[in-house]
Design a protein around this motif. Structure first.
Motif, PDB file in Angstrom:
ATOM      1  N   ILE A 100      -4.119   4.698   0.414  1.00  0.00           N
ATOM      2  CA  ILE A 100      -4.551   3.744   1.396  1.00  0.00           C
ATOM      3  C   ILE A 100      -4.406   4.851   2.991  1.00  0.00           C
ATOM      4  O   ILE A 100      -2.744   4.816   3.132  1.00  0.00           O
ATOM      5  CB  ILE A 100      -4.859   2.558   1.579  1.00  0.00           C
ATOM      6  CG1 ILE A 100      -4.386   1.556   1.143  1.00  0.00           C
ATOM      7  CG2 ILE A 100      -6.386   2.495   0.475  1.00  0.00           C
ATOM      8  CD1 ILE A 100      -4.541   0.236   2.098  1.00  0.00           C
ATOM      9  N   LYS A 147       1.058  -1.167   0.406  1.00  0.00           N
ATOM     10  CA  LYS A 147       0.435   0.287  -0.070  1.00  0.00           C
ATOM     11  C   LYS A 147       1.079   1.150  -0.070  1.00  0.00           C
ATOM     12  O   LYS A 147       1.914   1.440  -0.038  1.00  0.00           O
ATOM     13  CB  LYS A 147      -0.870   0.178   1.411  1.00  0.00           C
ATOM     14  CG  LYS A 147      -0.367   0.314   2.494  1.00  0.00           C
ATOM     15  CD  LYS A 147      -0.989   0.456   3.022  1.00  0.00           C
ATOM     16  CE  LYS A 147      -0.075   1.011   5.296  1.00  0.00           C
ATOM     17  NZ  LYS A 147      -1.131   1.213   5.706  1.00  0.00           N
ATOM     18  N   SER A 193      -2.969   1.389  -4.314  1.00  0.00           N
ATOM     19  CA  SER A 193      -3.650   2.110  -3.943  1.00  0.00           C
ATOM     20  C   SER A 193      -2.859   2.919  -2.945  1.00  0.00           C
ATOM     21  O   SER A 193      -2.343   2.360  -2.028  1.00  0.00           O
ATOM     22  CB  SER A 193      -5.326   1.822  -3.201  1.00  0.00           C
ATOM     23  OG  SER A 193      -6.107   0.889  -4.594  1.00  0.00           O
ATOM     24  N   PRO A 217      -7.550  -3.771 -11.730  1.00  0.00           N
ATOM     25  CA  PRO A 217      -7.547  -2.859  -9.932  1.00  0.00           C
ATOM     26  C   PRO A 217      -7.536  -3.771  -8.349  1.00  0.00           C
ATOM     27  O   PRO A 217      -8.293  -4.788  -9.118  1.00  0.00           O
ATOM     28  CB  PRO A 217      -9.037  -2.026 -10.024  1.00  0.00           C
ATOM     29  CG  PRO A 217     -10.230  -3.166 -11.374  1.00  0.00           C
ATOM     30  CD  PRO A 217      -9.031  -3.809 -12.456  1.00  0.00           C
ATOM     31  N   ALA A 234      -8.852  -2.625  -1.468  1.00  0.00           N
ATOM     32  CA  ALA A 234      -8.707  -2.710  -0.109  1.00  0.00           C
ATOM     33  C   ALA A 234      -8.741  -3.376   0.717  1.00  0.00           C
ATOM     34  O   ALA A 234     -10.728  -3.846   1.068  1.00  0.00           O
ATOM     35  CB  ALA A 234      -8.357  -1.125  -0.106  1.00  0.00           C
TER      36      ALA A 234
END
Length: 592
Positions: A544, A483, A542, A587, A590
């Motif tokens: 996050i 991440k 992503s 894609p 999360a």
């Protein structure tokens, strides 16, 4: 000692500045001009000196003028340095300040030599002054007798006429007028014209000047200051009479030419691959060939190798290599093997004197070892150290100790800072700490450092980030999770604490293996324990929060684990490659 003599040369532009020439206006006195020209021509023919188009002797009544024309695009300063190095345009000869002092040979320093010269001049001036004083006093004594005779002229004449012989006249003058023998003899030798009034005035004037001279000479003998003033006035008079403009230029000591002085300074692209191969390529290679907007491809790496470090440095710069045991090794950029764009390069271990049990942990390119930058070290057990860059300027081919590393610890990273950066340390258990580098006091070279982060049981540092850009912080775990988090989520605190959570570690994530500062357009290489390698773009990961497990970055086979992550640097300078249709990442979702 030694004296270095070099020809006087200047660089002049011609033909509207497109071309330049080296003009030699003076050569060392012991150098034969014809042989010098022959030597230069030989070196040009043998291609030991390149870039020379013409060599002419334009010497005349005005003096020496040797013209060396330089090709367009060449650096005349480099050619001139080669001329100094390879020809008698620069020669060195030894000198010894040996002199006889107090009847004994003695080697003097320059200061002692000047003192001996001054003492000698003092002796000369004193002895000469005494001699002049004695002569002046003797002359004044004679003039006093003549003046006494002129005051009693009639009696003197009568005495001389009454004498039978010159000796008799001399005795009578001495007895009758209280004269000394030299005075009486001078009166007898005096011509009749001296008896006129005008001649008398001349004798009086000469006597007056002699008395002033005697007074001056006596004062000089009684005063060291006046002796020194006399020496100074004589030296100034010699300078005014015989001095001319200095022909020999006095310059600071010129050490032997380094190889950098004999090559033009040029920017190079330095690349180091994952498996430790290094090479350099001129920057101009990319600039000249860039036409289509796509750029130029560099080395075609194997599937298990890729470019991990890329930077631009001058041929006069250094690259510092740090081993996991805390040793530092240097390599000049011009010593790195130059290769084509498709060349693999040479193993780093063949370029520096690294030991067999060491591996390269970090490298830092540097231009100068100044006092305005620092090196920040980080070890596996959470120790950090900051040392001024100038402490590593003592370059040695065998390397030196850069940081003391404990036997159960290892150096993992070294980065250069400017004194105002924040430092982020990440750990295996998903913790991180951010602190300002000023919180780490400056230390010497052979020191261990201070605690950067307090580690728990079975925890260790996996990476260090020096915050310089508006980037995100990437964390990757051994089970393929990863991440990105905004750096603003990591508050600045004091060093030495336990830190804060950067990734929530679970059985699904496993421990953290990498902490990187990344940008949106970066790419990553993930390497697994079984040797599987995958290349993924950072933009597919992503951004996050900190207290999350991250997203799936790599699918692993059962029992396999991610062991390392590297940020990939491409040699392309052009625009992005056209998509092939299968490179867009799926894609990721999360996992909270």
């Amino acid at each position: 000692g030694t004296i270095q003599v070099r020809a006087r040369a200047a660089i002049e532009s011609r033909e509207k500045g497109d071309r330049q020439s080296i003009i030699v206006s003076e050569i060392p006195f012991q150098v034969n001009k014809a042989k010098l020209l022959e030597r230069i021509a030989h070196l040009v023919r043998e291609k030991k000196i390149e870039g020379v188009t013409d060599l002419r002797d334009e010497s005349g009544r005005e003096g020496i003028r040797v013209v060396i024309d330089v090709k367009r695009g060449e650096v005349p300063e480099v050619i001139l340095n080669k001329l100094y190095k390879l020809t008698p345009m620069q020669t060195t000869f030894g000198i010894i300040l040996l002199a006889i002092v107090d009847n004994q040979p003695k080697v003097l320093t320059l200061k002692d030599l000047l003192k001996q010269f001054l003492d000698h001049r003092k002796r000369v001036v004193v002895r000469r002054t005494r001699f002049d004083l004695r002569k002046a006093e003797e002359r004044a004594h004679i003039l006093e007798g003549i003046l006494k005779a002129l005051d009693h002229l009639d009696e003197v004449i009568a005495t001389i006429r009454a004498s039978h012989t010159p000796a008799d006249a001399r005795e009578r003058l001495m007895e009758g007028f209280g004269l000394s023998q030299p005075q009486a003899q001078a009166i007898l030798d005096m011509r009749l014209q001296r008896l006129t009034g005008l001649e008398r005035e001349k004798v009086v004037e000469e006597y007056r000047e002699l008395m002033l001279l005697i007074e001056k000479l006596r004062a000089i003998l009684l005063s060291d200051r006046l002796v020194l003033e006399e020496i100074r006035s004589e030296l100034v008079a010699i300078k005014d009479t015989f001095g001319d403009s200095r022909r020999t230029e006095i310059i600071p000591d010129q050490a032997d030419f380094a190889i950098e002085d004999l090559m033009a300074e040029e920017d190079m692209v330095i690349t180091i691959s994952r498996s430790g191969y290094i090479k350099r390529i001129p920057v101009s290679t990319y600039r000249r060939q860039r036409r289509g907007g796509r750029g130029l491809m560099g080395a075609t790496a194997k599937e298990d190798d890729w470019i991990e470090h890329l930077f631009i440095a001058s041929t006069h710069d250094y690259v510092m290599f740090f081993s996991d045991r805390g040793q530092i090794y240097w390599l000049k950029v011009h010593e790195i093997p130059q290769g084509g764009r498709a060349a693999k390069g040479r193993p780093v271990i063949n370029c520096i004197a690294i030991q067999a049990d060491e591996r390269i942990a970090a490298l830092v390119p540097v231009r100068t070892f100044d006092d305005q930058h620092w090196l920040m070290f980080a070890t596996r057990k959470g120790t950090v150290k900051k040392t001024v860059l100038s402490a590593y300027g003592n370059v040695r081919s065998t390397g030196i100790n850069a940081i003391n590393v404990d036997a159960d610890d290892e150096l993992i990273d070294v980065q250069i800072t400017d004194g105002n950066n924040d430092i982020v340390l990440g750990t295996r258990q998903g913790l991180s700490i951010r602190f300002h580098e000023s919180d780490v006091r400056e230390m010497g070279r052979a020191t261990t450092g201070v605690r950067g982060i307090a580690l728990g049981k079975d925890d260790r540092v996996i990476g260090m980030v020096v915050v310089r850009r508006d980037a995100t912080l990437l964390t990757v775990t051994e089970k393929g999770m990863g991440k990105r988090s905004e750096l603003g989520e990591y508050r600045v605190q004091k060093r030495g604490g336990k830190g804060i959570l950067t990734l929530r570690k679970t059985d699904r994530t496993g421990v953290c293996v990498a902490l990187k500062e990344v940008l949106e357009d970066d790419e990553l290489m993930l390497i697994t324990r079984s040797g599987v390698i995958i290349r993924v773009p950072v933009k597919g990961i992503s951004v996050i929060g900190r207290n999350t497990q991250g997203v799936r970055v790599m699918n692993l086979d059962e029992g396999d684990l991610v062991v390392d992550v590297a940020r990939v640097i491409t040699e392309d300078e052009g625009g992005p490659e056209e998509p092939t249709g299968d490179e867009e990442p799926a894609p990721a979702e999360a996992v909270e």
